[in-house]
Scaffold this active site. Structure first.
Site, PDB file in Angstrom:
ATOM      1  N   ASP A  13       0.855  -1.189   0.000  1.00 45.82           N
ATOM      2  CA  ASP A  13       0.000   0.000   0.000  1.00 45.82           C
ATOM      3  C   ASP A  13       0.893   1.242   0.000  1.00 45.82           C
ATOM      4  O   ASP A  13       1.776   1.368   0.845  1.00 45.82           O
ATOM      5  CB  ASP A  13      -0.880  -0.039   1.264  1.00 45.82           C
ATOM      6  CG  ASP A  13      -1.841   1.137   1.337  1.00 45.82           C
ATOM      7  OD1 ASP A  13      -3.049   0.891   1.397  1.00 45.82           O
ATOM      8  OD2 ASP A  13      -1.377   2.288   1.354  1.00 45.82           O
ATOM      9  N   ASP A 111      -3.797   2.449  -5.221  1.00 46.22           N
ATOM     10  CA  ASP A 111      -2.458   2.408  -4.610  1.00 46.22           C
ATOM     11  C   ASP A 111      -2.203   1.157  -3.778  1.00 46.22           C
ATOM     12  O   ASP A 111      -1.330   1.161  -2.922  1.00 46.22           O
ATOM     13  CB  ASP A 111      -2.215   3.676  -3.771  1.00 46.22           C
ATOM     14  CG  ASP A 111      -2.869   3.625  -2.405  1.00 46.22           C
ATOM     15  OD1 ASP A 111      -3.920   2.970  -2.288  1.00 46.22           O
ATOM     16  OD2 ASP A 111      -2.319   4.220  -1.464  1.00 46.22           O
ATOM     17  N   GLU A 112      -2.927   0.096  -4.062  1.00 48.09           N
ATOM     18  CA  GLU A 112      -2.799  -1.131  -3.264  1.00 48.09           C
ATOM     19  C   GLU A 112      -2.846  -2.363  -4.150  1.00 48.09           C
ATOM     20  O   GLU A 112      -3.653  -2.404  -5.082  1.00 48.09           O
ATOM     21  CB  GLU A 112      -4.067  -1.295  -2.431  1.00 48.09           C
ATOM     22  CG  GLU A 112      -4.072  -0.857  -1.043  1.00 48.09           C
ATOM     23  CD  GLU A 112      -5.472  -1.104  -0.514  1.00 48.09           C
ATOM     24  OE1 GLU A 112      -5.735  -2.224  -0.046  1.00 48.09           O
ATOM     25  OE2 GLU A 112      -6.293  -0.178  -0.596  1.00 48.09           O
TER      26      GLU A 112
HETATM   27  P1  TTP Z   1      -5.404   5.298   1.197  1.00 51.41           P
HETATM   28  O1  TTP Z   1      -4.456   4.193   0.867  1.00 51.41           O
HETATM   29  O2  TTP Z   1      -6.562   5.011   2.077  1.00 51.41           O
HETATM   30  O3  TTP Z   1      -4.623   6.501   1.879  1.00 51.41           O
HETATM   31  P2  TTP Z   1      -3.207   7.132   1.558  1.00 51.41           P
HETATM   32  O4  TTP Z   1      -2.427   6.343   0.556  1.00 51.41           O
HETATM   33  O5  TTP Z   1      -3.395   8.567   1.195  1.00 51.41           O
HETATM   34  O6  TTP Z   1      -2.501   7.102   2.975  1.00 51.41           O
HETATM   35  P3  TTP Z   1      -1.915   5.845   3.768  1.00 51.41           P
HETATM   36  O7  TTP Z   1      -0.461   6.122   3.900  1.00 51.41           O
HETATM   37  O8  TTP Z   1      -2.616   5.875   5.097  1.00 51.41           O
HETATM   38  O9  TTP Z   1      -2.203   4.614   2.986  1.00 51.41           O
HETATM   39  O10 TTP Z   1      -5.983   5.915  -0.136  1.00 51.41           O
HETATM   40  C1  TTP Z   1      -5.221   5.993  -1.344  1.00 51.41           C
HETATM   41  C2  TTP Z   1      -5.587   7.250  -2.084  1.00 51.41           C
HETATM   42  O11 TTP Z   1      -6.993   7.262  -2.357  1.00 51.41           O
HETATM   43  C3  TTP Z   1      -5.316   8.522  -1.297  1.00 51.41           C
HETATM   44  O12 TTP Z   1      -3.985   8.984  -1.468  1.00 51.41           O
HETATM   45  C4  TTP Z   1      -6.348   9.472  -1.832  1.00 51.41           C
HETATM   46  C5  TTP Z   1      -7.512   8.591  -2.235  1.00 51.41           C
HETATM   47  N1  TTP Z   1      -8.583   8.675  -1.223  1.00 51.41           N
HETATM   48  C6  TTP Z   1      -9.599   9.615  -1.404  1.00 51.41           C
HETATM   49  O13 TTP Z   1      -9.619  10.328  -2.405  1.00 51.41           O
HETATM   50  N2  TTP Z   1     -10.580   9.718  -0.450  1.00 51.41           N
HETATM   51  C7  TTP Z   1     -10.585   8.940   0.701  1.00 51.41           C
HETATM   52  O14 TTP Z   1     -11.488   9.082   1.552  1.00 51.41           O
HETATM   53  C8  TTP Z   1      -9.533   7.971   0.864  1.00 51.41           C
HETATM   54  C9  TTP Z   1      -9.489   7.102   2.100  1.00 51.41           C
HETATM   55  C10 TTP Z   1      -8.568   7.876  -0.116  1.00 51.41           C
HETATM   56 CA    CA Z   2      -2.238   4.107   0.764  1.00 49.30          CA
END
Ligand code: TTP
Ligand code: CA
Length: 358
Positions: A13, A111-112
């Site tokens: 992730d 992103d996962e």
């Molecule tokens: P996530 O993987 O949930 O968050 P992240 O990568 O920003 O942070 P983390 O380090 O905790 O993993 O989400 C991936 C992307 O999806 C994030 O960068 C932006 C988008 N996203 C939104 O647009 N709205 C949301 O509510 C969430 C949770 C994510």
């Molecule tokens: Ca993420």
């Protein structure tokens, strides 16, 4: 439920993904609070936070929080509007590194992804591969990620979230129970606020509590799903890593400048969402069966309604008419803050093939 013994699953992730991609473009932002989302308009902005850098998280800012709230927490942050094409491009670069011949691969979101790396043969070998992937993503793409390794997708996913950012958590089978036991039940994907409070009513707060409780208690409370819940607490999800056939849904939403119950404004907003999702549908060559409308009322209460049509289609008129009728059903005696539209239930390549053969 399949037996997960012997499998080695990796979940990767990306860290604060949108924010990290923006910071890579503008290195002067490194170490600063950076918030991606709606325009805060000096605290009067109406949308939400998409994500933010880890520095911004120190101020309490989080994804999905109203941007106005983020502004009160961190007015001096750098606020940037999302640049989706940039993130889609960065995502494709990450996924290209993760697609390794011989290892089943599954992208779960922008992103996962999961990789089934059972073929590595051992957990130390799996860990070496994880370090190698992290290094490539850092050196070639200038981005960091967090990785979890375990005997099931569930354990791998919980492990990748365990140390963030830039983490690596390896959970061999014999350590699964001890790893999961102290974590709150909320860490299990799919257990939301509602299940959490129901479980709490039964005295279950940690995954260990959930694993230990007499399954009859869960069956009485949740029906057949109760046994499945306990399996999850034991780290067994039975899921295999398999490439998905494209995205699972296409969605857009819009937040109004002012809460409204004006049918013309609501209708125009929906029409724009219809055009937007339809464009993506056509670009990706997808056909859907299910339309979902989301409405957020004044006060943040959110409701959704979904309807499936009888045949796969990419017809804009079907999206518009189904969307309209769902929205009408959601109109109550309250003003509306946000409207969203989602298409899902996409035709798979297999079913398309079958259709062509008929
Ligand atoms: P996530 O993987 O949930 O968050 P992240 O990568 O920003 O942070 P983390 O380090 O905790 O993993 O989400 C991936 C992307 O999806 C994030 O960068 C932006 C988008 N996203 C939104 O647009 N709205 C949301 O509510 C969430 C949770 C994510
Ligand atoms: Ca993420």
């Amino acid at each position: 439920m399949t037996d997960s013994t012997g499998r080695i699953i990796l979940h990767l992730d990306m860290d604060s993904f949108y924010a990290s991609v923006e910071i890579r473009k503008r290195p002067d932002l490194a170490g600063k609070p950076v918030i991606i989302g709606a325009d805060p308009k000096h605290g009067k902005g109406r949308g939400v936070v998409a994500t933010c850098s880890y520095k911004a998280r120190e101020f309490g800012v989080r994804s999905a929080m109203p941007i106005s709230h983020a502004y009160t927490l961190c007015p001096h942050a750098v606020y940037l509007p999302p640049d989706f094409p940039l993130y889609v491009h960065a995502s494709a670069d990450v996924m290209a590194i993760l697609r390794i011949p011989g290892y089943p691969f599954e992208q779960v979101s922008i992103d996962e992804a999961f990789l089934d790396i059972t073929a590595r043969g051992s957990y130390p070998e799996a860990e070496k591969l994880a370090r190698h992937l992290k290094e490539r993503i850092r050196n070639e793409l200038g981005l960091t990620c967090s990785v979890g390794i375990g005997p099931s997708k569930l354990v791998a996913k919980i492990a990748s979230d365990f140390h963030k950012p830039d983490g690596l958590t390896v959970v061999p089978p014999e350590t699964v129970t001890g790893f999961l036991a102290p974590l709150p039940v909320r860490k299990i994907p799919g257990i939301g606020q509602k299940s959490e409070s129901e479980l709490s009513g039964l005295g279950i707060r940690t995954i260990g509590d959930l694993a230990a409780i007499n399954v009859q208690v869960l069956l009485a409370r949740f029906g057949k799903g109760g046994a499945g819940l306990q399996e999850l607490a034991l780290g067994n999800d039975g899921g295999i890593v398999a490439e998905r056939d494209g995205p699972r849904s296409v969605s857009r939403e819009t937040t109004f400048e002012e809460d409204t119950d004006d049918p013309r404004i609501l209708g125009a907003a929906l029409d724009e969402l219809v055009r937007d999702v339809h464009r993506t549908l056509r670009e990706d060559g997808l056909r859907f069966r299910t339309v979902t409308v989301k409405v957020r009322y004044t006060g943040f209460v959110t409701k959704t309604k979904a309807r499936s049509v009888s045949h796969y289609t990419d017809d804009i008129k079907t999206i518009a008419s189904t969307g309209r009728s769902l929205m009408n059903e959601l109109l109550v005696d309250r003003k509306i803050r946000l409207v969203g539209l989602r298409l899902s239930g996409f035709e798979t390549r297999d079913s398309r093939q079958r259709t062509l053969e008929l």
